[in-house]
Structure formats: structure tokens, C-alpha cells
Design a protein around this motif. Structure first.
Motif, PDB file in Angstrom:
ATOM      1  N   VAL A 167       8.435  -0.356  -8.969  1.00  0.00           N
ATOM      2  CA  VAL A 167       9.025  -0.359  -7.628  1.00  0.00           C
ATOM      3  C   VAL A 167       9.940  -1.576  -7.530  1.00  0.00           C
ATOM      4  O   VAL A 167       9.495  -2.712  -7.662  1.00  0.00           O
ATOM      5  CB  VAL A 167       7.946  -0.413  -6.533  1.00  0.00           C
ATOM      6  N   GLN A 168      11.228  -1.337  -7.291  1.00  0.00           N
ATOM      7  CA  GLN A 168      12.197  -2.435  -7.141  1.00  0.00           C
ATOM      8  C   GLN A 168      12.017  -3.083  -5.770  1.00  0.00           C
ATOM      9  O   GLN A 168      11.766  -2.400  -4.777  1.00  0.00           O
ATOM     10  CB  GLN A 168      13.617  -1.901  -7.282  1.00  0.00           C
ATOM     11  N   VAL A 169      12.129  -4.390  -5.677  1.00  0.00           N
ATOM     12  CA  VAL A 169      11.962  -5.123  -4.417  1.00  0.00           C
ATOM     13  C   VAL A 169      13.247  -5.862  -4.098  1.00  0.00           C
ATOM     14  O   VAL A 169      13.776  -6.600  -4.943  1.00  0.00           O
ATOM     15  CB  VAL A 169      10.796  -6.117  -4.503  1.00  0.00           C
ATOM     16  N   VAL A 173      11.672   4.338  -6.270  1.00  0.00           N
ATOM     17  CA  VAL A 173      11.188   3.747  -5.022  1.00  0.00           C
ATOM     18  C   VAL A 173      11.660   2.299  -4.958  1.00  0.00           C
ATOM     19  O   VAL A 173      11.447   1.526  -5.897  1.00  0.00           O
ATOM     20  CB  VAL A 173       9.653   3.803  -4.926  1.00  0.00           C
ATOM     21  N   VAL A 174      12.335   1.963  -3.836  1.00  0.00           N
ATOM     22  CA  VAL A 174      12.800   0.602  -3.615  1.00  0.00           C
ATOM     23  C   VAL A 174      12.123   0.071  -2.350  1.00  0.00           C
ATOM     24  O   VAL A 174      12.130   0.740  -1.314  1.00  0.00           O
ATOM     25  CB  VAL A 174      14.335   0.532  -3.450  1.00  0.00           C
ATOM     26  N   MET A 175      11.544  -1.126  -2.452  1.00  0.00           N
ATOM     27  CA  MET A 175      10.918  -1.748  -1.292  1.00  0.00           C
ATOM     28  C   MET A 175      11.867  -2.779  -0.711  1.00  0.00           C
ATOM     29  O   MET A 175      12.308  -3.696  -1.408  1.00  0.00           O
ATOM     30  CB  MET A 175       9.587  -2.403  -1.680  1.00  0.00           C
ATOM     31  N   HIS A 207       0.834  -1.206   0.000  1.00  0.00           N
ATOM     32  CA  HIS A 207       0.000   0.000   0.000  1.00  0.00           C
ATOM     33  C   HIS A 207       0.868   1.256   0.000  1.00  0.00           C
ATOM     34  O   HIS A 207       0.623   2.204  -0.764  1.00  0.00           O
ATOM     35  CB  HIS A 207      -0.907  -0.018   1.236  1.00  0.00           C
ATOM     36  N   GLN A 208       1.909   1.267   0.848  1.00  0.00           N
ATOM     37  CA  GLN A 208       2.812   2.422   0.863  1.00  0.00           C
ATOM     38  C   GLN A 208       3.602   2.507  -0.441  1.00  0.00           C
ATOM     39  O   GLN A 208       3.877   3.607  -0.940  1.00  0.00           O
ATOM     40  CB  GLN A 208       3.754   2.340   2.064  1.00  0.00           C
ATOM     41  N   GLY A 209       3.959   1.353  -0.971  1.00  0.00           N
ATOM     42  CA  GLY A 209       4.662   1.373  -2.256  1.00  0.00           C
ATOM     43  C   GLY A 209       3.842   2.042  -3.342  1.00  0.00           C
ATOM     44  O   GLY A 209       4.361   2.846  -4.124  1.00  0.00           O
ATOM     45  N   LEU A 210       2.546   1.722  -3.385  1.00  0.00           N
ATOM     46  CA  LEU A 210       1.663   2.336  -4.377  1.00  0.00           C
ATOM     47  C   LEU A 210       1.609   3.857  -4.224  1.00  0.00           C
ATOM     48  O   LEU A 210       1.709   4.608  -5.208  1.00  0.00           O
ATOM     49  CB  LEU A 210       0.247   1.777  -4.229  1.00  0.00           C
ATOM     50  N   GLU A 265       3.425  -8.413  -7.954  1.00  0.00           N
ATOM     51  CA  GLU A 265       3.144  -8.134  -9.366  1.00  0.00           C
ATOM     52  C   GLU A 265       2.857  -6.658  -9.585  1.00  0.00           C
ATOM     53  O   GLU A 265       3.312  -6.054 -10.563  1.00  0.00           O
ATOM     54  CB  GLU A 265       1.960  -8.981  -9.816  1.00  0.00           C
ATOM     55  N   LYS A 266       2.111  -6.073  -8.654  1.00  0.00           N
ATOM     56  CA  LYS A 266       1.824  -4.644  -8.765  1.00  0.00           C
ATOM     57  C   LYS A 266       3.103  -3.818  -8.693  1.00  0.00           C
ATOM     58  O   LYS A 266       3.299  -2.868  -9.478  1.00  0.00           O
ATOM     59  CB  LYS A 266       0.890  -4.211  -7.631  1.00  0.00           C
ATOM     60  N   MET A 267       3.973  -4.168  -7.728  1.00  0.00           N
ATOM     61  CA  MET A 267       5.209  -3.400  -7.587  1.00  0.00           C
ATOM     62  C   MET A 267       6.030  -3.467  -8.874  1.00  0.00           C
ATOM     63  O   MET A 267       6.573  -2.454  -9.340  1.00  0.00           O
ATOM     64  CB  MET A 267       6.034  -3.927  -6.407  1.00  0.00           C
TER      65      MET A 267
END
Length: 522
Positions: A193-195, A170-172, A158-161, A186-188
Motif C-alpha cells: 500500500v503506497q502512502v 491501493v494508495v493511502m 485497518h481499512q488499508g489492510l 511498516e505493514k502498509m
């Protein structure tokens, strides 16, 4: 200083919610004490946002302004901490760390929450500066910067979005033991957004500047801001002895801390204790907390207003229906004219004299009239001062041998087998339909073949302006009929008009007497 002074409301916590509640109450002329420990949740932040009219204000400056504003309405603010609370609605005892003890009719808990951060060295020290949690509170200020989102729960997506809306970089960082749902991953990936996985070792700084995060693999992820979802805990330990404990705050089965459970009015499970702001809902931003405080303050004021009105009704009823007030009344100047009541003269003139019970005899006008016509009269009232006057007036009129006085409260009267040929009550009233029971009691004291005469103020008198606020105890004659059974013959049941002088203007006005005359079958 008054020992244990009493306030209408003690507000625990002087943040946006507490001061806003105090404002609503102060503007309603309530006596209010705000006890504030000086630990606002947003103290580390340099600016507050989304507060219309105060955009970008320093949070501490905002509170200083608020304290000055509520003071203008008589609200007191005490720099202290509440450590004890006991009592009940209407009479709470509040004890502070500094030794103050005050009483309050109501309590508004608005102490907010305490943030618990992940155990990453260096994280807490930068909280509110470049370690952030809310895109609406801080997001604009880190737009287009390099942002790391710490995934400490499965809901971190949610915060990533939301922060991805503000920056392309943005990196998670997913903590050990946390599994993001496949759909979130999948959304990231879809929004860029890199994980990376592994609990960060520490926050890296250069002097007072943030460098980034030392990752689990030993590399440094250079960042300008770090986003983290804190766990929040309600500040309300002092409520425990009264049975109020924080409840878990969860979303999608994930615990995010604790809050106080409240009704839409802000009421807790304990009557008289209310709560507002973040302590009830961790998602409230500053302006929402302020609005909630105002709303709950208004509900508290409404509850107090209703309580005040009920007390005023009770006091007024005591002055009309309770013995002490009538003792005082009959201890002063003469109250009544001393003349017979019109309806008694009309209805008893054709009756053969016998034994009569005059209930609520007052100063004896009716009793003396009956005695003068040959009746043996028991003059009863629940005020001894009234009975003293009856005895004196009977002596003066030369009928003392035919007038007996008796202390009697018609609400508990039981004749115990004693009967009278005439039982009469003029303008004896009780609220909320209580006269039906009174008439039933009086009827039980009438001898076979005897007469019951009850006369009261008819509700139609309200138009005259003479009976202000008396509607709760006025009645029509037919409303008394349920007190009589088949042993009775109703001879008169009507609102009978007459005129009298208005007590303020002296002008003759039309009123009506609710007149019930019934004969007991022989």
C-alpha cells in the motif's frame, strides 16, 4: 381517528433494525406503530450486500418489501419524524413533526446514525456510490480497481489492510495532523500500500465520473474508488429530555462518533426505552442490524408479556381479596349454602358458649350456627352486602338478638383490647404468606383461656382441580404457627380430609382443610 391512540410499542425508525423489531412484535400480536422519517443511512447506495437471501437488493426496495411484510402482521408504518417523547414505561407520549400524538407502553429507537464525512470538497456528493467505507458492504464491487484510502485517524491502517485484499492498487492519503503508528506504516509497506501525505484539496470528476483526488502537492491521483471512515452520530435528539444522551464511540482511544449505550437486551438507562441497530453499534452491517432489531423486539415482547401477567395476577387477586369484588358478589345470587362449616361444627361443639368473633362471615352460616348454640356472635366481614345478608338471615332464624354485624378488614384489624372467647376464621386467605400476620391479629383478640380456630384450603387440594391457580395463598396449618407465641397451646394442627361435590361435575372428591385450633393460656 382516535385521539392519542395507545400502542404496545412505537418504533422510531423504519430501517432494517426497526422493521425487524416490528416484525418480531407484530408476529407476537403486539400493536406496533413504526414512525419513519424516510432517511435510511444506505439510501445513496444502489445495492445492499451480505444480506442472505437478498444479496444485491436495492436498499430502498428492501425497505419497501419489509414494510409490506410487517403490515401483514398488523404493524402500522407512519411517514413522519419523532420530535418529542415524554412519560414513563407503560405510558409514553410520542409527538411527531406532523402533529401526531400517540401513546406507547414501550419505545424502540432504531433511527440509525448520520455519517459525518471529512471536509474534502466533492466527497459527500459521491457518498454511497464510489466514496465508500465498508469492505464488507462495498468491497467486492471495487475489486481490482484503483482505490484511495483517506487516512483521517491513526487507525486508517485497518481499512488499508482490508481493501488491499481486494485490489493490488491501493494508495493511502494521510490527512494533515494525522500520524500513523510506525507499525502501521511498516505493514502498509509490506503489503504494497503506497502512502502519501497531505489533506486532499478536492474530489476530481469528469461529468458524473470519478477521476480521482487533487492532492496537497497539486497533482491528481487517479482513482476509481475512495474509501473513508466517517464519523457517525446517533439520531436520538428527542431522547434528551428523558435523560438519554449519546455516548462517544471510541476504538483505541480514537473517537468515531456517538451511539446509545444499551444493555444486552437493548434496554437503555430509562426503563421502557430500548434501542437497536446502528444507533447502538456503528460496526453493524445491514444483516446484523436486522438481527439485532429482531432480538431486541423479542426482549420487549417478553417484558410486556411479564407485565401483562403481573397485571392479570393483580386483577385476579383484586377479585379474590379486595372489597369491591366481594360487594358485587354478595349483591347477586346467594353464594354459600348457609350451612355451618364442617370443621367449626367439629371443633366448637364441645366449647361452652360465650362471646365469639366470626371473621369473614360471608352470608352468616357459621354465625347463625354459633348463635343457635347460645353464643353471642360478632359476625364480621369487609363487604357491607354480606353483613346485610347476615342480619336478614339472623332475623329469619330468630337469633338476631345474639348476632351483631361489624364491618372489618382483617388485614388492618386491631381489637383495641376487646376480646372474645372464640375467634374463628374459615377460608379467609391472603397471598404470599399474608395469613401469618392475619392469624397474629386474630390471636390478639382471644381472651385468656379462649380458643382460636383458623381453617383454610390445604395446598394438597390442587390435585382435585378445584383450586386452579390458588397455590400462592393456600397454606398448611403448621405454616401459621409462627403467629403464635408461648402463651398458646396448640391442640389441633393438621390437614383434615373431607369430601365435597366437584362444582363442575358433581362428583364427590376428596379435599383437605388446613385446621389450626389453639387455646390461649389462662
Amino acid at each position: 381517528m382516535t385521539e392519542n391512540p395507545t400502542y404496545d410499542v412505537v418504533v422510531v425508525g423504519g430501517g432494517a433494525a426497526g422493521l425487524s423489531g416490528a416484525m418480531a412484535l407484530g408476529r407476537s400480536r403486539r400493536s406496533v406503530l413504526v414512525v419513519d422519517a424516510g432517511e435510511p443511512r444506505n439510501a445513496p447506495a444502489g445495492h445492499a450486500h451480505n444480506y442472505l437471501g437478498r444479496e444485491g437488493v436495492d436498499p430502498l426496495e428492501l425497505l419497501e418489501i419489509g414494510r409490506a411484510e410487517v403490515a401483514a402482521y398488523g404493524v402500522e408504518v407512519l411517514a413522519d419524524r419523532v420530535v418529542g417523547l415524554s412519560g414513563e414505561a407503560g405510558d409514553f407520549l410520542v409527538t411527531t413533526e406532523g402533529g401526531r400524538r400517540v401513546r406507547a407502553r414501550r419505545i424502540l429507537v432504531a433511527g440509525g446514525v448520520v455519517d459525518e464525512l471529512p471536509d474534502v470538497p466533492g466527497l459527500a456528493e459521491r457518498w454511497g456510490r464510489d466514496v465508500l467505507h465498508c469492505p464488507y458492504c462495498h468491497g467486492w464491487e471495487v475489486r481490482d480497481q484503483r482505490i484511495a484510502v483517506l487516512a483521517t485517524t491513526p487507525m486508517a491502517g485497518h481499512q488499508g489492510l482490508l481493501f488491499r485484499q481486494l485490489s493490488d492498487d491501493v494508495v493511502m492519503v494521510v490527512h494533515d495532523g494525522v500520524e500513523l503508528p510506525d507499525e502501521e506504516l511498516e505493514k502498509m509497506g509490506a503489503i504494497g500500500v503506497q502512502v502519501v501525505h497531505g489533506t486532499p484539496r478536492e474530489v476530481v470528476t469528469d461529468g458524473d465520473d470519478l477521476v480521482g483526488l487533487l492532492l496537497a502537492d497539486g497533482s491528481v491521483l487517479e482513482r476509481d474508488a475512495i474509501v473513508v471512515a466517517s464519523k457517525v452520530h446517533a439520531r436520538a435528539d428527542f431522547l434528551g429530555p428523558l435523560g438519554i444522551e449519546p455516548v462517544p464511540f471510541e476504538m483505541n482511544g480514537v473517537a468515531f462518533g456517538s451511539v446509545l449505550a444499551v444493555e444486552p437486551t437493548g434496554a437503555t438507562s430509562v426503563p421502557g426505552i430500548f434501542a437497536a441497530g446502528n444507533v447502538t453499534d456503528v460496526s453493524m452491517i445491514l444483516v446484523a442490524s436486522a438481527a439485532h432489531g429482531t432480538r431486541v423486539g423479542a426482549f420487549i415482547n417478553a417484558e410486556l408479556a411479564a407485565e401483562d401477567a403481573a397485571a392479570a395476577v393483580a386483577e385476579r387477586r383484586a377479585s379474590m381479596f379486595e372489597r369491591p369484588a366481594w360487594e358485587e358478589r354478595y349483591s347477586g345470587d346467594r353464594v354459600w349454602s348457609g350451612k355451618v362449616n364442617v370443621q367449626l361444627a367439629a371443633e366448637a361443639a364441645d366449647l361452652s358458649p360465650g362471646r365469639a368473633l366470626d371473621v369473614g362471615c360471608g352470608e352468616g352460616g357459621d354465625a347463625l350456627w354459633l348463635a343457635g348454640r347460645g353464643w353471642q356472635v360478632t359476625a364480621s366481614d369487609f363487604a357491607e352486602a354480606a353483613l346485610s345478608r347476615v342480619a336478614a338471615h339472623a332475623e329469619e332464624a330468630g337469633v338476631a338478638d345474639r348476632v351483631e354485624t361489624r364491618l372489618l378488614d382483617v388485614r388492618t384489624f386491631e381489637p383495641g383490647g376487646e376480646t372474645w372467647d372464640l375467634v374463628t376464621a374459615h377460608f379467609v386467605h391472603l397471598p404470599d404468606g399474608g395469613m401469618v400476620d392475619v392469624v397474629r391479629r386474630l390471636a390478639s383478640a382471644v381472651a385468656p383461656g379462649g380458643t382460636l380456630l383458623v381453617v383454610g384450603h390445604a395446598p394438597s387440594d390442587l390435585h382435585s382441580g378445584v383450586r386452579h391457580g390458588h397455590v400462592s395463598f393456600m397454606h398448611t396449618a403448621d405454616q401459621l404457627l409462627p403467629a403464635l407465641d408461648d402463651d398458646w397451646v396448640v391442640e389441633v394442627c393438621e390437614s383434615r380430609p373431607r369430601t365435597q361435590a366437584h362444582p363442575e361435575t358433581g362428583e364427590e372428591i376428596e379435599i383437605a382443610d388446613a385446621t389450626l385450633r389453639a387455646r390461649r393460656k389462662g
